[in-house]
Design an enzyme around this catalytic site. Structure first.
Site, short mmCIF file in Angstrom:
data_model
loop_
_atom_site.label_atom_id
_atom_site.label_comp_id
_atom_site.label_asym_id
_atom_site.label_seq_id
_atom_site.Cartn_x
_atom_site.Cartn_y
_atom_site.Cartn_z
N GLU A 80 22.92 41.29 57.51
CA GLU A 80 21.76 41.78 56.45
C GLU A 80 22.62 42.02 54.99
O GLU A 80 22.37 41.98 54.13
CB GLU A 80 21.50 43.24 57.03
N GLU A 81 23.99 42.50 55.60
CA GLU A 81 24.84 43.17 54.42
C GLU A 81 25.19 42.05 53.51
O GLU A 81 25.59 42.13 52.20
CB GLU A 81 26.25 43.74 55.07
N HIS A 126 29.50 52.34 52.41
CA HIS A 126 30.00 50.94 52.60
C HIS A 126 31.56 51.04 52.44
O HIS A 126 32.38 50.25 51.91
CB HIS A 126 29.85 50.07 51.40
N ASP A 134 25.47 53.42 57.97
CA ASP A 134 24.83 52.19 57.35
C ASP A 134 25.33 51.00 58.36
O ASP A 134 26.62 50.41 58.10
CB ASP A 134 25.12 51.93 56.03
N HIS A 153 18.90 46.37 61.01
CA HIS A 153 20.40 45.48 61.09
C HIS A 153 21.40 46.06 61.91
O HIS A 153 21.52 47.53 62.00
CB HIS A 153 20.61 45.05 59.77
N ASP A 158 17.17 50.89 58.24
CA ASP A 158 18.43 50.40 57.76
C ASP A 158 19.29 51.40 58.02
O ASP A 158 19.69 51.86 59.37
CB ASP A 158 18.27 49.98 56.45
#
Ligand SMILES: *[C@@H]1O[C@H](CO)[C@@H](O)[C@H](O)[C@H]1NC(C)=O
Ligand SMILES: *[C@@H]1O[C@H](CO)[C@@H](O)[C@H](O)[C@H]1NC(C)=O
Ligand SMILES: *[C@@H]1O[C@H](CO)[C@@H](O)[C@H](O)[C@H]1NC(C)=O
Length: 681
Positions: free
Chosen positions: A371-372, A483, A334, A324, A400
């Site tokens: 995706e998140e 994140h 990420d 993604h 990912d």
């Protein structure tokens, strides 16, 4: 955003174990002095066998072409700005992917858009008060640090929030709920703590954040807060930028949606003009958090990028690579490390094309969006293409987070275990030039291959909805700034991958798996490890139903059938290979195709149309997410859920439903045995 410069010939630029084999062209010419006497058809056969380089030549060439400079340049371009799904910055990141792929030799590239429900925060506030004290308002801001080169761009990052949480406000006493797991709420209840109407406060860790919010709602809480406990995420003096750990104002942003895909198109694709449920209805399902964390809902457009390298002999068989692109903030680990690896490996594939390589089967590169929020881009695409993907897909290979640390972390469906080990032996350990990735992997704590029941990434629709053999892997698994605003290029360059060799290693593994799956005449699947997994699962069930009115014999019988089918395929393979050695003619292509189709379709047989009980979209009966943790993967999830219920209620009806679930898995395993052996009853 310039496409990174790639030099044409830099074999062994990064030291690698595998070297390109000498091109067999000249040797073949010497071996062939009598072409005039050879019939044209036979000549064509020999030409193909001896003169065209073997696939393994290109596979070694692929490994030798890895470039850490290229990977680093892509990562820098992709992480220039925060690029959340639905934002202009993420559309620009899509442009970078499209322009890189479409500048390559022969990669027809397109964008597939979908309109989906995404949520963004409009207004947030949080304050804490205690009797006799002034209220403290929280800033809810992740601070830039002195000298941060991304300080200006940080202002574009989405404010901290939990996607899809309900709009609203709550003012109530706070209750501490540890990790917010079902057992934490059970403990509170056992101590007489009533959570109804309260604000539940839980720390990150152990289970998926969506489960934390759901558990709070089920316990009656009016709202939920999740915080990063610095005991778990930092170390004194080691917080970024002085170390890899989470700084004091760091917050893990994320989605609290337990479902997957666009919430307004629950079982189908959100294509233009499609049927939709209302936003109110979508927000009211059980998979939604249902309690406040201050978002506003919008229908926004997401962009998947799809590039296709058409296969030469079997263009209707697909090997799909996916990663993604959207990130909560800068997303260096990420997911941009994975995106950079995808582009770097695509550039290597393009060089193989310029040296004459055409894959036997079609390779498809996918760069997913949103995706998140809940695996939305990949889920919508799989739903839209469900029937054709089901009949033609050989395997799905997901990356990912490409790199976040040292080590190798692999999840896979079991028929790919052997191939994963073989591939890792050909790739160098990026942290130690004298050993292979395999040596490092086997010596580490993560040497066991995990399974793909969990909803952690874009493999989910491929495995759970349509039963495609799949892999999901990364170099490193955990990292503290996950994140948060601090997952940026600086963090990656200082701590995650200082030389960008880990990026090259993940691209090498990923690309080599794709090359083997697309070029090997017989699919490199080994169902032997599936038998071992099915048996291990059966032993687990046996332990937990000891003394209960439940019989495992249907399951044991079906596993025996499956084991027999595996042995039959092994002997067929041996026969084909023996034939091939002594014959100038290649394998009978229809026999090879039949065997490959059975190897490909066996995983499909583990899915069932009605799906897991109460979760009809999830159709895989062998692996699935655990009911109370979407990050956790279970073997025989339906049986496990039924056992949990039966242990709680202990009624004869509940034990009957355990038996029913055992019959269901036995039936799919018997079906899989028939597909693999190619025999009707
Ligand atoms: C918890 O509190 C709510 C509302 O105050 C009340 O309706 C409920 O019965 C209480 N639950 C228990 C188990 O005491
Ligand atoms: C590199 O790997 C070799 C072979 O496994 C081992 O002997 C050596 O100690 C390793 N070096 C480092 C720095 O870890
Ligand atoms: C790539 O690796 C080489 C050593 O193999 C190193 O000197 C160089 O700095 C690395 N490039 C980047 C961008 O880290």
């Amino acid at each position: 955003m310039l496409p990174p410069h790639v030099e044409d010939d830099h074999f062994a630029r990064t030291p690698l174990i595998a070297r390109p084999l000498p091109l067999p062209r000249r040797a073949a010419a010497r071996l062939h002095p009598l072409p005039l006497l050879v019939a044209a058809a036979a000549f064509a056969t020999y030409y193909h066998l001896l003169v065209a380089p073997a696939p393994s030549y290109y596979h070694s060439l692929f490994l030798s072409l890895g470039s850490n400079e290229t990977a680093a340049a892509h990562l820098r371009a992709l992480t220039a700005r925060p690029h959340l799904a639905g934002t202009e910055a993420n559309a620009l990141a899509a442009d970078h992917v499209v322009s890189t792929l479409s500048s390559l030799c022969s990669f027809p590239t397109r964008v597939t858009p979908y309109s989906v429900l995404l949520s963004y925060p409009a207004h947030r506030s949080l304050s804490l008060s205690a009797p006799g004290r002034a209220a403290t308002a929280f800033a809810l801001v992740q601070d830039a640090y002195a000298g941060d080169p991304y300080a200006a761009a940080s202002a574009e990052a989405v404010p901290t929030f939990l996607a899809y949480a309900a709009s609203g406000s709550a003012a109530a006493e706070a209750v501490y709920a540890n990790y917010g797991r079902a057992e934490d709420y059970a403990y509170l209840a056992s101590r007489g703590v009533n959570v109804t109407g309260k604000v539940a406060v839980a720390r990150y860790g152990e289970v998926f954040r969506g489960d934390k919010v759901k558990n709070a709602r089920v316990a009656g809480a009016a709202a939920a807060l999740i915080y990063t406990d610095f005991k778990d995420y930092t170390a004194p003096g080691k917080a970024f930028p002085d170390g890899p750990w989470m700084p004091p104002t760091g917050v893990q942003v994320g989605s609290a949606f337990k479902g997957v895909g666009d919430p307004t198109t629950p079982m189908w694709a959100s294509s233009e003009g499609c049927e939709r449920v209302s936003i109110a209805e979508a927000m009211a399902t059980d998979d939604m958090p249902g309690i406040p964390a201050l978002p506003v809902e919008l229908l926004d457009t997401l962009l998947n990028v799809i590039a296709v390298i058409e296969g030469k002999e079997e263009p209707d068989r697909y090997v799909i690579l996916g990663n993604h692109r959207d990130a909560w903030t800068f997303g260096a680990a990420d997911p941009s490390s994975g995106t950079a690896a995808l582009l770097e490996l695509a550039q290597r594939f393009s060089k193989l094309q310029s040296k004459g390589w055409r894959p036997r089967r079609t390779i498809i590169l996918c760069n997913w969006d949103a995706e998140e929020y809940g695996l939305i881009g990949s889920t919508e695409w799989v739903e839209e293409n469900r029937a054709i993907l089901t009949s033609r897909t050989v395997a799905y290979l997901n990356v990912d987070i490409g790199v976040c640390n040292s080590g190798l972390d692999v999840l896979a469906t079991p028929q790919l275990d052997e191939l994963l080990k073989q591939a890792s032996k050909q790739v160098q350990n990026p942290d130690n030039g004298t050993e292979s990735l395999y040596d490092m992997w086997m010596a580490s704590d993560s040497s066991l291959i995990g399974r793909l029941g969990s909803g952690g990434s874009d493999h989910f629709a491929f495995v759970q909805h349509i039963g495609i053999p799949s892999v999901s892997m990364s170099v490193g698994s955990d990292y503290a700034v996950y994140h948060s605003l601090y997952d940026d290029f600086t963090w990656m360059e200082k701590y995650g991958d200082p030389m960008f060799r880990r990026h090259v290693a993940v691209a090498s593994m990923w690309g080599l798996l794709a090359l083997r799956l697309s070029d090997d005449e017989i699919l490199p699947f080994n169902y032997g490890s599936y038998v071992a997994e099915l048996e291990k699962g059966a032993v687990g069930i046996n332990k937990s139903v000891l003394g209960m009115p439940v019989s495992l014999s249907p399951l044991q019988k079906s596993i025996k059938e499956f084991d027999k089918a595996v042995l039959k395929v092994d002997s067929e393979l041996k026969a084909l290979q023996t034939w091939n050695v002594w014959s100038p003619w290649r394998n009978n292509p229809l026999r090879v195709r039949d065997l490959n189709d059975r190897l490909m379709m066996t995983e499909r047989a583990f899915t069932e149309r009605e799906g897991q009980s109460g979760r009809p979209w999830r159709k895989h009966m062998i692996y699935g997410p655990s009911l109370h943790n979407d990050y956790g993967a279970e073997v025989y999830p339906g049986v496990d859920d039924a056992i949990q219920t039966a242990k709680r209620t202990n009624t004869s009806l509940s034990w009957q439903s355990v038996q029913h679930e055992i019959h269901r898995i036995a039936r799919v395993i018997s079906q899989a045995a028939l597909v693999l052996s190619g025999g009707l009853t």
